[in-house]
Design a protein around this motif. Structure first.
Motif, PDB file in Angstrom:
ATOM      1  N   ILE A 120       0.831  -1.205   0.000  1.00 37.17           N
ATOM      2  CA  ILE A 120       0.000   0.000   0.000  1.00 37.17           C
ATOM      3  C   ILE A 120       0.868   1.260   0.000  1.00 37.17           C
ATOM      4  CG2 ILE A 120      -1.557   1.364   1.443  1.00 37.17           C
ATOM      5  CD1 ILE A 120      -2.942  -1.229   2.212  1.00 37.17           C
ATOM      6  N   TRP A 121       1.868   1.267   0.876  1.00 36.94           N
ATOM      7  CA  TRP A 121       2.684   2.481   1.004  1.00 36.94           C
ATOM      8  C   TRP A 121       3.719   2.598  -0.088  1.00 36.94           C
ATOM      9  CZ3 TRP A 121       1.819   6.698   3.897  1.00 36.94           C
ATOM     10  CH2 TRP A 121       0.770   6.588   4.818  1.00 36.94           C
ATOM     11  N   LYS A 122       4.129   1.483  -0.667  1.00 32.26           N
ATOM     12  CA  LYS A 122       5.052   1.582  -1.801  1.00 32.26           C
ATOM     13  C   LYS A 122       4.381   2.311  -2.961  1.00 32.26           C
ATOM     14  CE  LYS A 122       9.016  -0.946  -2.723  1.00 32.26           C
ATOM     15  NZ  LYS A 122       9.782  -2.088  -3.173  1.00 32.26           N
ATOM     16  N   LEU A 123       3.085   2.095  -3.102  1.00 33.79           N
ATOM     17  CA  LEU A 123       2.358   2.816  -4.157  1.00 33.79           C
ATOM     18  C   LEU A 123       2.327   4.309  -3.850  1.00 33.79           C
ATOM     19  CD1 LEU A 123       0.663   2.790  -6.733  1.00 33.79           C
ATOM     20  CD2 LEU A 123      -1.342   2.310  -5.372  1.00 33.79           C
ATOM     21  N   VAL A 124       2.173   4.632  -2.557  1.00 32.27           N
ATOM     22  CA  VAL A 124       2.182   6.046  -2.178  1.00 32.27           C
ATOM     23  C   VAL A 124       3.530   6.685  -2.511  1.00 32.27           C
ATOM     24  CG1 VAL A 124       2.060   7.634  -0.219  1.00 32.27           C
ATOM     25  CG2 VAL A 124       0.465   5.713  -0.368  1.00 32.27           C
ATOM     26  N   TYR A 125       4.626   5.955  -2.281  1.00 34.55           N
ATOM     27  CA  TYR A 125       5.971   6.499  -2.487  1.00 34.55           C
ATOM     28  C   TYR A 125       6.481   6.297  -3.901  1.00 34.55           C
ATOM     29  CZ  TYR A 125       6.068   6.344   2.652  1.00 34.55           C
ATOM     30  OH  TYR A 125       5.786   6.504   3.968  1.00 34.55           O
ATOM     31  N   ASP A 126       5.675   5.702  -4.777  1.00 35.56           N
ATOM     32  CA  ASP A 126       6.148   5.341  -6.105  1.00 35.56           C
ATOM     33  C   ASP A 126       6.633   6.574  -6.876  1.00 35.56           C
ATOM     34  OD1 ASP A 126       5.969   2.915  -8.126  1.00 35.56           O
ATOM     35  OD2 ASP A 126       5.412   4.724  -9.218  1.00 35.56           O
ATOM     36  N   ALA A 127       7.655   6.361  -7.690  1.00 37.44           N
ATOM     37  CA  ALA A 127       8.166   7.461  -8.515  1.00 37.44           C
ATOM     38  C   ALA A 127       8.201   7.023  -9.968  1.00 37.44           C
ATOM     39  CB  ALA A 127       9.565   7.844  -8.060  1.00 37.44           C
ATOM     40  N   ARG A 128       7.753   7.918 -10.860  1.00 40.07           N
ATOM     41  CA  ARG A 128       7.848   7.680 -12.300  1.00 40.07           C
ATOM     42  C   ARG A 128       8.890   8.632 -12.851  1.00 40.07           C
ATOM     43  NH1 ARG A 128       4.805   3.200 -14.310  1.00 40.07           N
ATOM     44  NH2 ARG A 128       4.678   2.358 -12.213  1.00 40.07           N
ATOM     45  N   PRO A 129       9.465   8.325 -14.013  1.00 40.92           N
ATOM     46  CA  PRO A 129      10.486   9.226 -14.572  1.00 40.92           C
ATOM     47  C   PRO A 129       9.936  10.632 -14.707  1.00 40.92           C
ATOM     48  CG  PRO A 129      10.263   7.246 -15.900  1.00 40.92           C
ATOM     49  CD  PRO A 129       9.222   7.158 -14.847  1.00 40.92           C
ATOM     50  N   GLU A 130      10.831  11.609 -14.626  1.00 37.65           N
ATOM     51  CA  GLU A 130      10.384  12.997 -14.665  1.00 37.65           C
ATOM     52  C   GLU A 130       9.750  13.306 -16.019  1.00 37.65           C
ATOM     53  OE1 GLU A 130      14.475  14.866 -14.894  1.00 37.65           O
ATOM     54  OE2 GLU A 130      13.200  16.583 -15.382  1.00 37.65           O
ATOM     55  N   LEU A 185       2.678  10.871  -3.084  1.00 41.25           N
ATOM     56  CA  LEU A 185       3.691  11.742  -2.500  1.00 41.25           C
ATOM     57  C   LEU A 185       4.406  12.525  -3.590  1.00 41.25           C
ATOM     58  CD1 LEU A 185       4.823  12.498   0.216  1.00 41.25           C
ATOM     59  CD2 LEU A 185       6.565  10.762  -0.072  1.00 41.25           C
ATOM     60  N   ASN A 186       4.807  11.835  -4.651  1.00 39.99           N
ATOM     61  CA  ASN A 186       5.490  12.527  -5.737  1.00 39.99           C
ATOM     62  C   ASN A 186       4.559  13.454  -6.485  1.00 39.99           C
ATOM     63  OD1 ASN A 186       8.293  12.168  -6.041  1.00 39.99           O
ATOM     64  ND2 ASN A 186       7.954   9.995  -6.413  1.00 39.99           N
ATOM     65  N   TRP A 191       3.856  18.846  -7.921  1.00 36.20           N
ATOM     66  CA  TRP A 191       2.878  19.911  -8.099  1.00 36.20           C
ATOM     67  C   TRP A 191       3.211  21.117  -7.220  1.00 36.20           C
ATOM     68  CZ3 TRP A 191      -1.443  21.243  -4.684  1.00 36.20           C
ATOM     69  CH2 TRP A 191      -2.336  22.138  -5.279  1.00 36.20           C
ATOM     70  N   MET A 192       3.632  20.857  -5.972  1.00 31.05           N
ATOM     71  CA  MET A 192       3.915  21.946  -5.038  1.00 31.05           C
ATOM     72  C   MET A 192       5.241  22.619  -5.358  1.00 31.05           C
ATOM     73  SD  MET A 192       1.746  21.951  -2.127  1.00 31.05           S
ATOM     74  CE  MET A 192       2.585  21.922  -0.571  1.00 31.05           C
ATOM     75  N   SER A 193       6.290  21.844  -5.588  1.00 28.31           N
ATOM     76  CA  SER A 193       7.623  22.435  -5.685  1.00 28.31           C
ATOM     77  C   SER A 193       8.059  22.622  -7.132  1.00 28.31           C
ATOM     78  CB  SER A 193       8.641  21.556  -4.961  1.00 28.31           C
ATOM     79  OG  SER A 193       8.827  20.371  -5.697  1.00 28.31           O
ATOM     80  N   GLY A 194       7.440  21.880  -8.020  1.00 24.33           N
ATOM     81  CA  GLY A 194       7.822  22.005  -9.420  1.00 24.33           C
ATOM     82  C   GLY A 194       9.141  21.336  -9.753  1.00 24.33           C
ATOM     83  N   SER A 195       9.760  20.673  -8.764  1.00 29.98           N
ATOM     84  CA  SER A 195      11.043  20.038  -9.059  1.00 29.98           C
ATOM     85  C   SER A 195      10.831  18.588  -9.504  1.00 29.98           C
ATOM     86  CB  SER A 195      11.974  20.099  -7.852  1.00 29.98           C
ATOM     87  OG  SER A 195      11.242  20.044  -6.666  1.00 29.98           O
ATOM     88  N   ASP A 196      11.930  17.888  -9.720  1.00 32.66           N
ATOM     89  CA  ASP A 196      11.843  16.533 -10.246  1.00 32.66           C
ATOM     90  C   ASP A 196      11.334  15.560  -9.196  1.00 32.66           C
ATOM     91  OD1 ASP A 196      12.872  17.609 -12.488  1.00 32.66           O
ATOM     92  OD2 ASP A 196      14.937  16.970 -12.094  1.00 32.66           O
ATOM     93  N   PRO A 197      10.636  14.504  -9.635  1.00 29.96           N
ATOM     94  CA  PRO A 197      10.177  13.494  -8.676  1.00 29.96           C
ATOM     95  C   PRO A 197      11.348  12.807  -7.979  1.00 29.96           C
ATOM     96  CG  PRO A 197       9.855  12.759 -10.938  1.00 29.96           C
ATOM     97  CD  PRO A 197      10.215  14.197 -11.005  1.00 29.96           C
ATOM     98  N   GLN A 198      11.105  12.352  -6.768  1.00 28.52           N
ATOM     99  CA  GLN A 198      12.152  11.728  -5.954  1.00 28.52           C
ATOM    100  C   GLN A 198      11.900  10.228  -5.795  1.00 28.52           C
ATOM    101  OE1 GLN A 198      14.703  13.325  -4.020  1.00 28.52           O
ATOM    102  NE2 GLN A 198      14.291  15.135  -5.259  1.00 28.52           N
TER     103      GLN A 198
END
Lengths: 333, 416
Positions: A160-170, A178-179, A184-191
């Motif tokens: 469940i939480w891995k999906l929350v923390y999942d990252a896709r290429p920028e 989370l990403n 959306w908030m910071s405009g920087s690259d996904p982590q």
């Protein structure tokens, strides 16, 4: 044979054997060894009653001794021996080797963070949820939903939480919440959140806090309801506000329950294995003692150091063990 | 106590809002996985699950033209539909990845070799060529479309009912059940008798035994892994020696089988494994017993003394008192512990990994299979989400239907 029938059959045999033991051992005692008739009936009844408790207790005590008490001693012995030298006594060499490993100290450091953060946050959220839900009409539904993660396995929670923390290429749309929020908030690259050193530990802790809060809430809510109303009413009459009442009147009265909740969660934290194993397997600086031990025992097949790590966990729970036993002995008197 | 909040209506609102926020935060991750398990792989990979609940405009992955070719005058034509299962509305489309929004719906795209594609707003397309495209590579269509929410049961069909799927959860589901049921019933039986003895029978050393049980309540089961694995290996070898004689190369393989061994269906060459269901049942029994005895003893000790003493006076034996009076009265406590033990054994990974799973994989339980899938199928959320939900569904059902007993057990276990 179909596995389902095989399973059913073994279940019936296992449970049947268990029932048969209790029934026939009692029959044997009452009808054959010490029958309650004849000239010595009275003496026989007394003797049967002296033995019977042990008949009732035997399977449980046998299993407890074999599966929990003996392993403590045996693990202690294993931690002082070396399997590659044919089980020769090596003193504290395993402990010394362990103390020389950076991974062990990483696990110790992380465990200390876990021990501070998880019980504190779970208890705090639990207390908050208990206090707030007690006052509203749909409180029971809310409680039930906050309590729900309790039924979910650590492994399921990890997914469940891995999906929350999942990252896709920028540049592509993020599917992890989370990403998505972060981009959306910071405009920087996904982590890749789980690989961010130090902070990834806290992301793992979130999973356990999420699970344990419901437990804390249920118990603290019962304790809050047990507070005598007069104390609260007296405080209202004296003009105390809701926050004063909560912190000065209610919390002190349930302090002992808070301690119990805190220690129970502490025990869970010390044994936490599945979450770390499933989410990072101790990589990127997230090792904890239980997973370190599992790696030593079953990946490096180093029983000596693995047992030494298990003994460290045992030492950490010992204070709670002693405290619990003293509480119970006090009650029995 | 209501008047504390009642005096300030603003505070009531804050309370409602805070609880709503808490519930939302606690539910959100689970709902995410649940929704994902009903989406196709493409949908999951291209948009967040939260957008699955409303109509969304998004770029779809390219779909290659396919279908039966037929002749229409001088032209070879293929007609088809891009979204046969949904009511998508195309807003723009293209035929190359460099310009995926080149055309509006209804327009015609001219391709090389006198080929054309026309795409309608509902996703119907017409592909024409001046010569047969038999065996040729057909063009792809890139679309941007508004797609209404769409859910599918295919993931569950694939993970549960597809016998060809080696990653399916059906066998693991049965294996988990086989672990769980005896591992729940056996400790209850054993613990109930012991708890009765500790609560209502007089014998020397009783207080010491209660302390012993309480001490074991906190012993981490991690300590038990290696000693017990060694012990189970020893039991396997001893059983084999009892039922026949071992192979000189391996103490766990039969060279010969005696009459008793044949009665159990063993043949020369068979092995007795140290890991298996029986071992994991005993392990779970051992690890669950302290809590079981503790909970049940506390409950039984609270039963009214009169009932038991009256029964004694009437000549009932301890065995009768136990089965006829104590057991039925202790039902709530038994149910509490049963739920705990069920959840714990169903959700367990460590004990299964150590005492059950071997290289054959035939006894793989769901938790372990999910961990394996996390390793091999890390990005395939349609598989992961479905597998996880198959394993979560049963505990959740138990949780919601028996919550009362669970809460009661928790309270008995920790509030003194």
């Amino acid at each position: 044979m179909h596995p389902v029938f095989q399973g059913l059959l073994t279940i019936i045999i296992g449970v049947g054997t268990c029932l048969a033991y209790f029934y026939f051992s009692n029959q044997l005692l009452d009808k054959v060894l010490f029958p309650a008739r004849g000239p010595q009936a009275g003496r026989n009844i007394n003797r049967a009653n002296m033995i019977r408790p042990w008949l009732f207790l035997f399977p449980a005590m046998f299993a407890l001794t074999l599966y929990l008490a003996y392993p403590v001693v045996e693990t202690l012995r294993l931690s002082l021996t070396d399997r590659t030298q044919g089980g020769a006594f090596v003193g504290l060499a395993n402990y010394a080797q362990m103390a020389g490993e950076p991974k062990f100290w990483e696990a110790m450091r992380n465990n200390i963070f876990w021990l501070i953060v998880v019980p504190a946050m779970s208890t705090a959220f639990g207390l908050l949820a208990a206090q707030l839900t007690d006052r509203i009409s749909w409180g029971n539904i809310a409680k039930s939903l906050i309590f729900m993660p309790m039924a979910i396995s650590f492994v399921g929670a990890s997914v469940i939480w891995k999906l929350v923390y999942d990252a896709r290429p920028e540049g592509t749309e993020q599917i992890g919440v989370l990403n998505a929020i972060y981009v959306w908030m910071s405009g920087s690259d996904p982590q890749q959140w789980l690989t961010v050193p130090f902070w990834n530990n806290f992301l793992l802790m979130v999973v356990l806090i999420w699970i344990q809060t419901g437990f804390a809430m249920v118990i603290l809510s019962a304790a809050l309801r047990g507070i005598p109303e007069e104390t609260v009413e007296a405080a209202i009459v004296d003009g105390a506000g809701p926050f004063t009442i909560f912190f000065k009147i209610k919390v002190p009265q349930i302090a002992s329950t808070i301690v119990v909740v805190w220690t129970t969660i502490t025990l869970t934290v010390l044994k936490v294995f599945d979450i770390v194993f499933a989410m990072t397997n101790g990589q990127w600086g997230t090792q904890v003692l239980a997973n370190y031990m599992f790696n030593k025992l079953f990946v490096s097949i180093d029983w000596g150091v693995g047992s030494a790590a298990a003994i460290v966990i045992m030492l950490l729970v010992t204070p709670i063990l002693v405290w619990n036993v003293r509480q119970v002995r006090k009650e029995m008197r | 106590m209501d008047n504390i909040a009642g005096t300030k209506s603003s505070l009531v609102w804050v309370t409602h809002l805070s609880v709503a926020l808490l519930v939302f935060l606690w539910l959100f991750p689970t709902v995410g996985l649940f929704v994902s398990s009903f989406r196709t792989a493409d949908q999951i990979a291209t948009s967040g699950w939260w957008s699955a609940l409303s109509t969304q405009e998004r770029q779809n992955p390219a779909i290659r033209v396919e279908g039966e070719e037929f002749q229409d005058g001088p032209l070879y034509v293929i007609e088809g539909e891009l979204f046969p299962d949904t009511d998508a509305t195309v807003s723009a489309w293209g035929t190359s990845s460099r310009a995926p929004e080149e055309f509006a719906p209804g327009e015609t795209s001219e391709l090389s070799n006198d080929r054309t594609i026309t795409l309608e707003v509902d996703g119907r397309y017409r592909f024409t060529a001046t010569e047969s495209q038999e065996g040729a590579r057909l063009p792809r269509i890139f679309t941007t479309a508004e797609t209404p929410p769409e859910f599918t049961f295919d993931n569950y069909r694939n993970m549960l009912f597809n016998p060809d799927n080696v990653e399916g959860m059906a066998q693991a589901f049965i294996a988990t059940l086989t672990v769980t049921i005896p591992a729940t019933i056996i400790p209850i039986l054993v613990a109930a008798f012991a708890a009765y003895a500790l609560a209502w029978m007089e014998f020397p050393g009783r207080a010491l035994l209660v302390a012993f049980v309480v001490a074991l309540l906190v012993v981490p089961l991690q300590l038990a892994l290696i000693p017990l694995l060694t012990f189970h290996g020893w039991v396997a070898e001893a059983t084999l020696a009892f039922l026949g004689s071992p192979d000189p190369d391996s103490a766990r393989r039969f060279a010969e089988v005696n009459w008793l061994g044949r009665l159990f269906g063993f043949e020369p060459g068979d092995t007795i494994k140290a890991k298996g269901f029986i071992g994991v049942w005993f392990a779970h029994t051992g690890f669950g017993l302290p809590l079981a005895i503790y909970l049940l003893r506390n409950y039984m000790a609270g039963l009214p003394r009169d009932i038991i003493e009256n029964a004694r006076v009437d000549g009932a034996t301890d065995f009768q008192i136990f089965t006829r009076i104590i057991l039925p009265l202790s039902f709530p406590a038994l149910a509490s512990f049963a739920i705990f033990q069920f959840l714990w054994t169903w959700n367990d990974l460590l004990v299964a990994k150590v005492f059950l799973l071997d290289a054959s994989g035939s006894t793989n339980v769901m938790t372990n299979q999910i961990v394996e899938l996390l390793g091999t199928r890390g990005g395939n959320w349609e598989i992961l989400a479905t597998a996880a939900f198959v394993s979560i569904a049963v505990p959740l059902a138990v949780f919601f239907s028996m919550q009362r007993y669970l809460v009661r057990g928790l309270l008995a276990g920790s509030v003194k």
